[in-house]
Scaffold this motif. Structure first.
Motif, PDB file in Angstrom:
ATOM      1  N   TYR A  88       0.810  -1.218   0.000  1.00 34.40           N
ATOM      2  CA  TYR A  88       0.000   0.000   0.000  1.00 34.40           C
ATOM      3  C   TYR A  88       0.842   1.266   0.000  1.00 34.40           C
ATOM      4  N   PHE A  89       2.086   1.177   0.428  1.00 33.04           N
ATOM      5  CA  PHE A  89       2.944   2.356   0.484  1.00 33.04           C
ATOM      6  C   PHE A  89       4.000   2.363  -0.624  1.00 33.04           C
ATOM      7  N   THR A  90       3.789   1.500  -1.641  1.00 36.16           N
ATOM      8  CA  THR A  90       4.739   1.414  -2.754  1.00 36.16           C
ATOM      9  C   THR A  90       4.053   1.825  -4.048  1.00 36.16           C
ATOM     10  N   ASP A  91       4.727   2.676  -4.803  1.00 37.06           N
ATOM     11  CA  ASP A  91       4.265   3.049  -6.139  1.00 37.06           C
ATOM     12  C   ASP A  91       5.340   2.646  -7.132  1.00 37.06           C
ATOM     13  N   GLY A  92       4.924   2.204  -8.281  1.00 38.19           N
ATOM     14  CA  GLY A  92       5.899   1.806  -9.282  1.00 38.19           C
ATOM     15  C   GLY A  92       5.309   0.799 -10.238  1.00 38.19           C
ATOM     16  N   VAL A  93       6.178   0.127 -10.963  1.00 40.11           N
ATOM     17  CA  VAL A  93       5.757  -0.913 -11.900  1.00 40.11           C
ATOM     18  C   VAL A  93       5.036  -2.016 -11.127  1.00 40.11           C
ATOM     19  N   THR A  94       3.885  -2.448 -11.633  1.00 44.89           N
ATOM     20  CA  THR A  94       3.121  -3.502 -10.956  1.00 44.89           C
ATOM     21  C   THR A  94       3.607  -4.876 -11.392  1.00 44.89           C
ATOM     22  N   VAL A  95       3.828  -5.734 -10.418  1.00 52.10           N
ATOM     23  CA  VAL A  95       4.296  -7.094 -10.678  1.00 52.10           C
ATOM     24  C   VAL A  95       3.420  -8.061  -9.885  1.00 52.10           C
ATOM     25  N   LEU A 134       5.348 -15.606  -1.178  1.00 47.66           N
ATOM     26  CA  LEU A 134       5.337 -14.443  -0.295  1.00 47.66           C
ATOM     27  C   LEU A 134       6.739 -13.847  -0.134  1.00 47.66           C
ATOM     28  N   MET A 135       7.744 -14.710  -0.099  1.00 47.65           N
ATOM     29  CA  MET A 135       9.116 -14.216   0.002  1.00 47.65           C
ATOM     30  C   MET A 135       9.528 -13.493  -1.283  1.00 47.65           C
ATOM     31  N   LEU A 136       9.121 -14.035  -2.433  1.00 48.14           N
ATOM     32  CA  LEU A 136       9.420 -13.368  -3.697  1.00 48.14           C
ATOM     33  C   LEU A 136       8.727 -12.010  -3.744  1.00 48.14           C
ATOM     34  N   GLN A 137       7.479 -11.952  -3.288  1.00 47.05           N
ATOM     35  CA  GLN A 137       6.770 -10.671  -3.208  1.00 47.05           C
ATOM     36  C   GLN A 137       7.544  -9.684  -2.333  1.00 47.05           C
ATOM     37  N   LYS A 138       8.040 -10.154  -1.206  1.00 45.87           N
ATOM     38  CA  LYS A 138       8.808  -9.295  -0.293  1.00 45.87           C
ATOM     39  C   LYS A 138      10.028  -8.708  -0.990  1.00 45.87           C
ATOM     40  N   TYR A 139      10.774  -9.543  -1.689  1.00 44.02           N
ATOM     41  CA  TYR A 139      11.981  -9.061  -2.386  1.00 44.02           C
ATOM     42  C   TYR A 139      11.619  -8.074  -3.493  1.00 44.02           C
ATOM     43  N   LEU A 140      10.527  -8.310  -4.195  1.00 44.78           N
ATOM     44  CA  LEU A 140      10.082  -7.399  -5.242  1.00 44.78           C
ATOM     45  C   LEU A 140       9.684  -6.045  -4.652  1.00 44.78           C
ATOM     46  N   LEU A 141       8.975  -6.072  -3.528  1.00 45.30           N
ATOM     47  CA  LEU A 141       8.583  -4.836  -2.853  1.00 45.30           C
ATOM     48  C   LEU A 141       9.806  -4.051  -2.398  1.00 45.30           C
ATOM     49  N   GLN A 142      10.771  -4.774  -1.850  1.00 46.84           N
ATOM     50  CA  GLN A 142      11.991  -4.118  -1.388  1.00 46.84           C
ATOM     51  C   GLN A 142      12.761  -3.477  -2.536  1.00 46.84           C
ATOM     52  N   ALA A 143      12.595  -4.036  -3.742  1.00 48.80           N
ATOM     53  CA  ALA A 143      13.265  -3.483  -4.923  1.00 48.80           C
ATOM     54  C   ALA A 143      12.477  -2.326  -5.542  1.00 48.80           C
ATOM     55  N   GLY A 144      11.329  -1.994  -4.950  1.00 48.96           N
ATOM     56  CA  GLY A 144      10.552  -0.855  -5.420  1.00 48.96           C
ATOM     57  C   GLY A 144       9.406  -1.176  -6.354  1.00 48.96           C
ATOM     58  N   TYR A 145       9.140  -2.464  -6.585  1.00 45.23           N
ATOM     59  CA  TYR A 145       8.021  -2.848  -7.432  1.00 45.23           C
ATOM     60  C   TYR A 145       6.746  -2.951  -6.601  1.00 45.23           C
ATOM     61  N   LYS A 146       5.629  -2.552  -7.183  1.00 46.12           N
ATOM     62  CA  LYS A 146       4.335  -2.695  -6.513  1.00 46.12           C
ATOM     63  C   LYS A 146       3.854  -4.123  -6.771  1.00 46.12           C
ATOM     64  N   VAL A 195      18.887 -16.437  -5.198  1.00 44.91           N
ATOM     65  CA  VAL A 195      17.847 -16.945  -6.096  1.00 44.91           C
ATOM     66  C   VAL A 195      16.688 -15.953  -6.180  1.00 44.91           C
ATOM     67  N   TYR A 196      16.233 -15.465  -5.030  1.00 47.01           N
ATOM     68  CA  TYR A 196      15.154 -14.474  -5.041  1.00 47.01           C
ATOM     69  C   TYR A 196      15.577 -13.222  -5.813  1.00 47.01           C
ATOM     70  N   GLU A 197      16.796 -12.772  -5.587  1.00 47.47           N
ATOM     71  CA  GLU A 197      17.279 -11.565  -6.273  1.00 47.47           C
ATOM     72  C   GLU A 197      17.405 -11.785  -7.778  1.00 47.47           C
ATOM     73  N   ASP A 198      17.779 -13.004  -8.188  1.00 40.69           N
ATOM     74  CA  ASP A 198      17.838 -13.323  -9.618  1.00 40.69           C
ATOM     75  C   ASP A 198      16.453 -13.184 -10.250  1.00 40.69           C
ATOM     76  N   LEU A 199      15.425 -13.634  -9.535  1.00 45.69           N
ATOM     77  CA  LEU A 199      14.057 -13.533 -10.049  1.00 45.69           C
ATOM     78  C   LEU A 199      13.611 -12.075 -10.115  1.00 45.69           C
ATOM     79  N   VAL A 200      14.008 -11.285  -9.117  1.00 42.44           N
ATOM     80  CA  VAL A 200      13.702  -9.854  -9.143  1.00 42.44           C
ATOM     81  C   VAL A 200      14.381  -9.186 -10.335  1.00 42.44           C
ATOM     82  N   HIS A 201      15.643  -9.518 -10.563  1.00 43.70           N
ATOM     83  CA  HIS A 201      16.385  -8.933 -11.679  1.00 43.70           C
ATOM     84  C   HIS A 201      15.776  -9.321 -13.028  1.00 43.70           C
ATOM     85  N   SER A 202      15.097 -10.466 -13.074  1.00 40.18           N
ATOM     86  CA  SER A 202      14.466 -10.882 -14.327  1.00 40.18           C
ATOM     87  C   SER A 202      13.377  -9.890 -14.742  1.00 40.18           C
ATOM     88  N   VAL A 203      12.739  -9.264 -13.763  1.00 42.53           N
ATOM     89  CA  VAL A 203      11.729  -8.247 -14.065  1.00 42.53           C
ATOM     90  C   VAL A 203      12.404  -7.033 -14.701  1.00 42.53           C
TER      91      VAL A 203
END
Length: 301
Positions: free
Chosen positions: A25-32, A48-60, A284-292
């Protein structure tokens, strides 16, 4: 697992979901969307962990269900287990959304007859398989065989046949694959996980349709047998698979050596949370985030 450990796990999962929801709710950006299904949405820790890493990288980012057709700029297909029961609807979702892996890879991977033909064309040997319209076309000569639909997953409608009478169990199935029962399956399947064509680790699994439940066992990529590595290298270099971000290659040991059971490009369980090395798990999680990020950069070109 003891009742205390179960309760502790549930508590941690609830906390993870709540934390993710607040960050969302407090993140704006590309939706994933981390794409799941109605049955498993927000219930799988890896998601849920992948979602967490994506949120931390600034993705909604959020965990969504493909059955709700919830739009996002980028969709990472994850726990869509059971999609094969609605294969046409699932393919419609894939064809109308931006997905990792891409829609062509996913569509072609659903049909195992196409997959096995591609492997053989590239000198990779899958488990000996006969593809038929139905079991009435098969000349059963005794012994132990496995019968399952060409489009299937999670062991659904997979049968072990040991006698002529057993053939009635599969009389209702159409478009089937028939394989010898490989005794090596009793020692577990070796599932090699590749991200962007790079081997990250492997898991020894014991599919429930063939074995009693056993906890999956982590295998370091450095401990994989040379024969397995050689097979995997051939597969990741297949032209049609070079665009794959997420790939799990399942192998079984046979009298002729290791054979491919499946190259899973749609919804492979990656068993990320079973990785004992926290550094590798994070990688591994970061690799998936970088794929976005890579996907978006290609779209912008």
């Amino acid at each position: 697992m003891s009742n205390f450990k179960k309760q502790l796990f549930r508590t941690r999962m609830d906390l993870l979901r709540l934390t993710n929801q607040l960050m969302y709710y407090f993140t704006d950006g590309v939706t994933v969307n981390v794409v799941s299904c109605n049955e498993y949405k927000n219930k799988i820790k890896d998601d849920l962990m992948l979602q967490k890493y994506l949120l931390q990288a600034g993705y909604k980012a959020k965990v969504s269900s493909w059955e709700e057709d919830d739009y996002a700029d980028v969709n990472i297909i994850r726990s869509v287990w059971g999609y094969h029961k609605k294969a046409n609807e699932f393919l419609n979702f894939v064809n109308n959304n931006n997905t990792i892996n891409n829609r062509v890879l996913i569509a072609d991977n659903i049909d195992k007859q196409k997959e096995f033909a591609l492997l053989k064309l590239n000198d990779v040997q899958p488990v000996d398989t006969v593809f038929l319209n139905n079991i009435s076309e098969y000349n059963y000569k005794g012994g132990k065989i496995v019968v399952k639909p060409i489009v299937s997953a999670s062991g659904d409608d997979t049968y072990i046949i040991e006698s002529e009478a057993d053939l009635q169990k599969v009389a209702h199935l159409n478009r089937i694959m028939v394989q010898p029962y490989e005794e090596g399956i009793n020692e577990g399947e070796i599932s090699v996980i590749c991200i962007n064509r790079i081997v990250k680790y492997a898991i020894k699994r014991y599919p429930g349709v063939f074995n009693e439940y056993k906890k999956p066992e982590f295998i370091s990529r450095f401990n994989l047998e040379k024969e397995i590595n050689d097979i995997v290298k051939k597969i990741v270099l297949i032209d049609e698979y070079k665009r794959a971000v997420i790939m799990r290659i399942d192998l079984v040991h046979t009298a002729q050596g290791y054979r491919v059971m499946e190259v899973e490009l749609i919804d492979p369980d990656l068993y990320i949370e079973t990785i004992p090395d926290d550094h590798l798990k994070k990688e591994v999680y970061e690799d998936l985030v970088h794929s976005v990020e890579k996907y978006l950069s290609k779209v912008e070109e």
